[in-house]
Design a protein around this motif. Structure first.
Motif, PDB file in Angstrom:
ATOM      1  N   GLU A 159       0.834  -1.212   0.000  1.00 44.28           N
ATOM      2  CA  GLU A 159       0.000   0.000   0.000  1.00 44.28           C
ATOM      3  C   GLU A 159       0.865   1.257   0.000  1.00 44.28           C
ATOM      4  O   GLU A 159       0.582   2.230  -0.698  1.00 44.28           O
ATOM      5  CB  GLU A 159      -0.904  -0.006   1.238  1.00 44.28           C
ATOM      6  N   GLU A 171       0.737   4.100  -2.953  1.00 45.53           N
ATOM      7  CA  GLU A 171       0.416   5.508  -2.663  1.00 45.53           C
ATOM      8  C   GLU A 171       1.527   6.427  -3.144  1.00 45.53           C
ATOM      9  O   GLU A 171       1.275   7.469  -3.731  1.00 45.53           O
ATOM     10  CB  GLU A 171       0.215   5.697  -1.154  1.00 45.53           C
ATOM     11  N   HIS A 210       1.328   6.633  -6.852  1.00 35.58           N
ATOM     12  CA  HIS A 210      -0.030   6.794  -7.360  1.00 35.58           C
ATOM     13  C   HIS A 210      -0.373   5.643  -8.325  1.00 35.58           C
ATOM     14  O   HIS A 210      -0.718   5.849  -9.478  1.00 35.58           O
ATOM     15  CB  HIS A 210      -0.210   8.147  -8.054  1.00 35.58           C
ATOM     16  N   ALA A 243      -4.114   3.655  -5.184  1.00 38.63           N
ATOM     17  CA  ALA A 243      -4.487   5.059  -5.361  1.00 38.63           C
ATOM     18  C   ALA A 243      -5.502   5.165  -6.501  1.00 38.63           C
ATOM     19  O   ALA A 243      -5.143   5.111  -7.674  1.00 38.63           O
ATOM     20  CB  ALA A 243      -3.237   5.886  -5.667  1.00 38.63           C
TER      21      ALA A 243
END
Lengths: 190, 303
Positions: free
Chosen positions: A104, A108, A111, A127
């Protein structure tokens, strides 16, 4: 063409010592990604078109941030670029809650988003905009649908749906087959 | 002339500064006698930092080993003398290292210089960490893998940035007086290039007047900046910081003349210390405490 790539097998081939089963260190991650890319390139040499690669983490106990960045983020970035080595789509299997922290974090940071297959079903993660999530969910539910069907299903604005569809295709989370949209991870593309 | 450097009675991340205050004014080739004869206790940070100190000396220093049998025995079990023998002239008697399987030493002092070393460390810690983190610290099972990930990332910091090898050690303690809880401590020390020099080597780096060790530490530890310009770099320490924050732990990183810390409510350390005695490389410590609920149920209350 569909490929199943077991990361723990790739890891054992990559490391000089087969005692290690953890996906840690940036060097290891780069080597594992190199192996995955070779497997995909071999598939191209055998004359395949678009590839669906199921990247299986089931037998990986630990993945750290550096390795997640090298294996997952760089793979998605490279094959999601405007000039990818080949047309490839990815489904990630066996991603546990324990793996998720590192994954994760890199999604993030870059993106990025991906498709995860688990016992609970198939979902997208990372994202994503709310529109992308809703539209992907509709495509997955419908199985194979054109823009108008998806717009009708969601009772949404046509241009918003079109924008989300474009983004999902560009991000390799959906594909177009015979003029209709199919969600990556859907049984229709396996 | 030989300069005697007195090692404090209790050697940890704070008291190691006393050692550096004595060493800092001396040239690298000065003859040193590092006197640890009266030292009674040392943390993983103290021991690994002592090795890093040995690594900085152009003239091989002499280390007078602890006179206390218990202390020397512990240093031996922690594999300190095994590594120290390569860096110091050891003076005094110390026991040969024997494997005792002591549960409080989660990972004896281990040198880190290549990726395989990190695999080895993570592989060795996994089983013990699970037992300690969940059963003794009372943390969720999820914390175990995060612990291994954090250990991996802080060790990789040596490989990626130090430019030379370093050491890692992991130990469990019962901090009855200080905290009333058990803790697990990771220490990683090297005498490499340090954060300021590492970040300075980044393409396009511009050193302003304010650029110093503390700014470099803020960039690396707080903002996740790396000398590599790839977007995905710098996540290791950021991940370690996230893990420490999640489990109410402490992260402290010293480099050059500064030290930055992510300080939990249970500790009274300063977030940033500047103008410390200069010391090469990076020295890092992670402390993960026992869950408060677990400590309460074990002791009937946290002291």
């Amino acid at each position: 063409m569909k490929h199943h790539i077991d990361i723990s097998s790739v890891l054992r081939k990559t490391l000089s010592c087969d005692l290690y089963s953890n996906l840690v260190t940036r060097q290891t991650g780069a080597a594992v990604r190199g192996q995955i890319e070779e497997l995909l390139a071999d598939a191209r040499d055998s004359g395949g078109d678009a590839e669906l690669a199921v990247i299986d983490f089931s037998h990986v106990s630990i993945i750290d941030f550096s390795c997640a960045d090298e294996v997952i983020a760089k793979l998605l970035l490279r094959y999601g670029a405007d000039d990818p080595p080949k047309e490839a789509y990815f489904v990630f299997r066996g991603v546990s809650d324990d793996h998720w922290d590192a994954i994760e974090s890199v999604l993030e940071r870059h993106h990025l988003a991906l498709v995860i297959e688990s016992d609970d079903g198939v979902q997208i993660a990372g994202a994503l905009t709310e529109d992308e999530r809703r539209v992907w969910g509709a495509i997955f539910r419908l199985g194979r649908a054109d823009h108008d069907q998806i717009t009708a299903d969601l009772a949404d604005d046509s241009s918003r749906v079109a924008e989300a569809l474009n983004a999902l295709c560009h991000r390799r989370l959906a594909m177009v087959i015979d003029g209709r949209y199919v969600a990556v991870g859907s049984p229709r593309v396996r | 002339m030989t300069t005697v450097i007195n090692v404090p009675h209790s050697l940890d991340d704070q008291s190691f500064e006393q050692v550096l205050e004595q060493v800092a004014p001396l040239p690298a080739d000065a003859k040193l006698l590092i006197d640890a004869r009266h030292t009674r206790w040392a943390s993983p940070y103290g021991l690994t930092a002592l090795l890093a100190l040995g690594q900085t000396r152009a003239e091989r220093a002499t280390l007078a080993v602890p006179e206390s049998d218990d202390t020397a025995s512990y240093w031996s079990r922690a594999a300190f003398f095994q590594h120290a023998a390569e860096l110091f002239e050891l003076r005094g008697d110390y026991p040969k290292r024997t494997s005792t399987g002591e549960s409080s030493v989660l990972l004896e002092i281990t040198s880190i210089s290549k990726a395989d070393d990190v695999h080895d460390v993570v592989g060795r810690i996994q089983q013990k960490a699970q037992q300690i983190i969940t059963q003794q610290l009372g943390l969720e099972p999820k914390a175990t893998l995060g612990f291994a990930m954090t250990l991996s990332e802080v060790c990789q910091n040596i490989i990626e940035h130090a430019g030379r090898g370093g050491w890692v050690a992991v130990q469990r303690y019962d901090w009855r007086n200080r905290l009333g809880r058990k803790v697990v401590v990771i220490a990683v020390c090297d005498a490499g290039v340090g954060f300021r020099q590492s970040l300075q080597s980044a393409p396009g780096h511009i050193s302003t007047e304010r650029w110093d060790d503390s700014r470099a530490l803020e960039e690396a530890v707080i903002r996740g900046v790396s000398r590599y310009r790839e977007r995905g770099r710098g996540q290791g320490l950021a991940g370690a910081r996230k893990y420490v924050g999640r489990w109410n732990g402490k992260l402290a990183v010293r480099s050059g003349t500064a030290r930055i810390a992510i300080v939990p409510p249970w500790d009274d350390d300063v977030p940033l210390a500047e103008n410390l005695p200069p010391f090469p490389g990076a020295q890092l410590q992670v402390i993960i405490p026992e869950a408060v609920n677990a400590a309460v149920s074990r002791t009937g209350g946290v002291r």
